[in-house]
Design an enzyme around this catalytic site. Structure first.
Site, PDB file in Angstrom:
ATOM      1  N   TYR A 106      -0.548 -10.249  -0.556  1.00 47.77           N
ATOM      2  CA  TYR A 106       0.556  -9.524   0.272  1.00 47.77           C
ATOM      3  C   TYR A 106       0.439 -10.090   1.682  1.00 47.77           C
ATOM      4  CZ  TYR A 106      -3.112  -6.809   2.186  1.00 47.77           C
ATOM      5  OH  TYR A 106      -4.267  -6.254   2.813  1.00 47.77           O
ATOM      6  N   HIS A 143     -10.154  -2.787  -1.910  1.00 47.13           N
ATOM      7  CA  HIS A 143     -11.297  -2.168  -0.523  1.00 47.13           C
ATOM      8  C   HIS A 143     -12.194  -1.303  -1.350  1.00 47.13           C
ATOM      9  CE1 HIS A 143      -9.009  -3.815   2.819  1.00 47.13           C
ATOM     10  NE2 HIS A 143      -7.965  -3.486   2.188  1.00 47.13           N
ATOM     11  N   ARG A 181      -2.557 -12.307   2.895  1.00 49.03           N
ATOM     12  CA  ARG A 181      -3.901 -11.954   2.556  1.00 49.03           C
ATOM     13  C   ARG A 181      -3.999 -12.376   0.825  1.00 49.03           C
ATOM     14  NH1 ARG A 181      -7.794  -7.574   4.126  1.00 49.03           N
ATOM     15  NH2 ARG A 181      -9.022  -9.499   3.834  1.00 49.03           N
ATOM     16  N   TYR A 203       1.016  -1.123  -0.067  1.00 46.24           N
ATOM     17  CA  TYR A 203       0.042   0.090   0.016  1.00 46.24           C
ATOM     18  C   TYR A 203       0.901   1.107   0.078  1.00 46.24           C
ATOM     19  CZ  TYR A 203      -4.190  -2.777   0.973  1.00 46.24           C
ATOM     20  OH  TYR A 203      -5.143  -3.932   0.929  1.00 46.24           O
ATOM     21  N   HIS A 212      -7.254  -8.427  -3.018  1.00 49.53           N
ATOM     22  CA  HIS A 212      -8.486  -7.691  -2.821  1.00 49.53           C
ATOM     23  C   HIS A 212      -8.247  -6.110  -3.234  1.00 49.53           C
ATOM     24  CE1 HIS A 212      -6.327  -7.329   0.873  1.00 49.53           C
ATOM     25  NE2 HIS A 212      -7.108  -6.418   1.279  1.00 49.53           N
TER      26      HIS A 212
END
Length: 343
Positions: free
Chosen positions: A225, A251, A246, A189, A249
């Protein structure tokens, strides 16, 4: 018996504490807290907390004390173990910053975030399911136009996400705020890439649905990640021999007048971590299978420079605040019935 401040000859420290906001209680109203045995301690802690003015807070604190004390008794917690736990929580707090929330991460890996979300946001059939917020949301994402770009093509495999925002009757929801954020192709991120130049937003943005409820934005295909594992939560997971990964995805958060806020995410078919998400966030109804578009003209029309892109078409169905309240009442009644049946 008088209030604390009425007692003569009190030290300056006590008076300064009261001036800072310490409750000036009537000591006669308090239970006798001397000679506390293991059997007496729990109920006396609850009793001394009984002056809590907020009824819900009072109820929650009483239950918390009971469960904490029951846990200590059940496992026979030693002073060394308790100190180890306190040190762990201290380090967890010290790891938190404006762009990293280690306590949310701790809640996530124990499934507490997922449980709180599931209990408080039940959805009727046909509505889009919610899932956890995660620790990487920021309040000040930049606004992009509907159809615009939240991530440059250099950040990963180009993907167009589009669809409609609808109510339960299939009517469009115009002017719905859409917050969206994701990782880049390396699995990071933007908040994890802050360096000497400071925090630079990427792979996140906010936009609004149009008058017909349509939305679209260009992003990149996220990748699996690891949750941050360089802190106390990561150390805890290593000690439990649990993986920290995870599935990929995207968000998304939806906010519209008259509707319950929806915090959700899209997951993607074929991901190797889809069935073992480290934070228990995956729901089958949220799994998508983007299609590859190889028509260069379509790519230009969508705003891409590259000749091919992934297309993820997904509608989202929101429920009104009234419908949300009704679903919550039904869910709580069902939970109460199940608890009564087990008693």
């Amino acid at each position: 018996m008088p209030k604390v401040s009425d007692v003569p000859h009190l030290g300056k420290a006590i008076m300064e504490a009261i001036e800072r906001g310490a409750p000036d209680v009537d000591l006669a109203t308090l239970p006798n807290l001397t000679d506390m045995s293991a059997d007496k301690l729990t109920e006396n802690v609850i009793a001394v907390n009984a002056g809590t003015p907020n009824p819900r807070q009072k109820f929650v604190l009483a239950a918390l004390v009971r469960h904490m004390h029951a846990f200590v008794k059940e496992v026979g917690l030693t002073p060394e173990e308790w100190m180890h736990g306190l040190e762990f929580l201290t380090k967890t707090g010290q790891m938190c910053t404006d762009i990293r929330q280690e306590f949310i991460l701790l809640s996530d890996i124990f499934g507490v975030s997922a449980l709180v979300d599931t209990l408080n946001h039940p959805k009727p059939e046909g509505a889009t399911e919610a899932t956890i917020l995660g620790p990487f949301f920021v309040e000040d994402a930049r606004e992009v136009p509907n159809g615009g770009e939240i991530a440059g093509e250099e950040s990963g495999q180009p993907m167009l996400v589009k669809g409609r925002i609808l109510d339960m009757a299939g009517n469009p929801i115009p002017n719905c705020l859409i917050e969206t954020w994701e990782t880049d192709e390396d699995g990071y991120y933007d908040t994890q890439r802050s360096g000497e130049s400071g925090y630079v937003q990427d792979c996140r943005g906010r936009l609004y649905s149009d008058a017909d409820g349509n939305y679209a934005f260009r992003c990149v295909m996220p990748v699996p990640y690891p949750i941050p594992n360089d802190g106390p939560v990561g150390q805890l997971l290593r000690g439990m021999n649990r993986h920290v990964f995870r599935p990929a995805h995207l968000h998304m958060m939806f906010i519209a007048d008259g509707f319950e806020k929806l915090v959700t995410a899209l997951y993607f078919k074929g991901d190797i971590f889809l069935s073992s998400d480290a934070v228990f966030g995956v729901k089958s109804s949220l799994v998508e299978d983007p299609k590859m578009v190889t028509d260069a003209a379509e790519a230009r029309k969508a705003g891409f420079k590259k000749d091919q892109f992934l297309l993820c078409a997904r509608d989202f169905v929101l429920i009104t605040t009234e419908q949300a309240a009704e679903e919550l009442v039904k869910a709580k009644a069902k939970a109460a019935e199940e608890a009564k049946a087990k008693a």
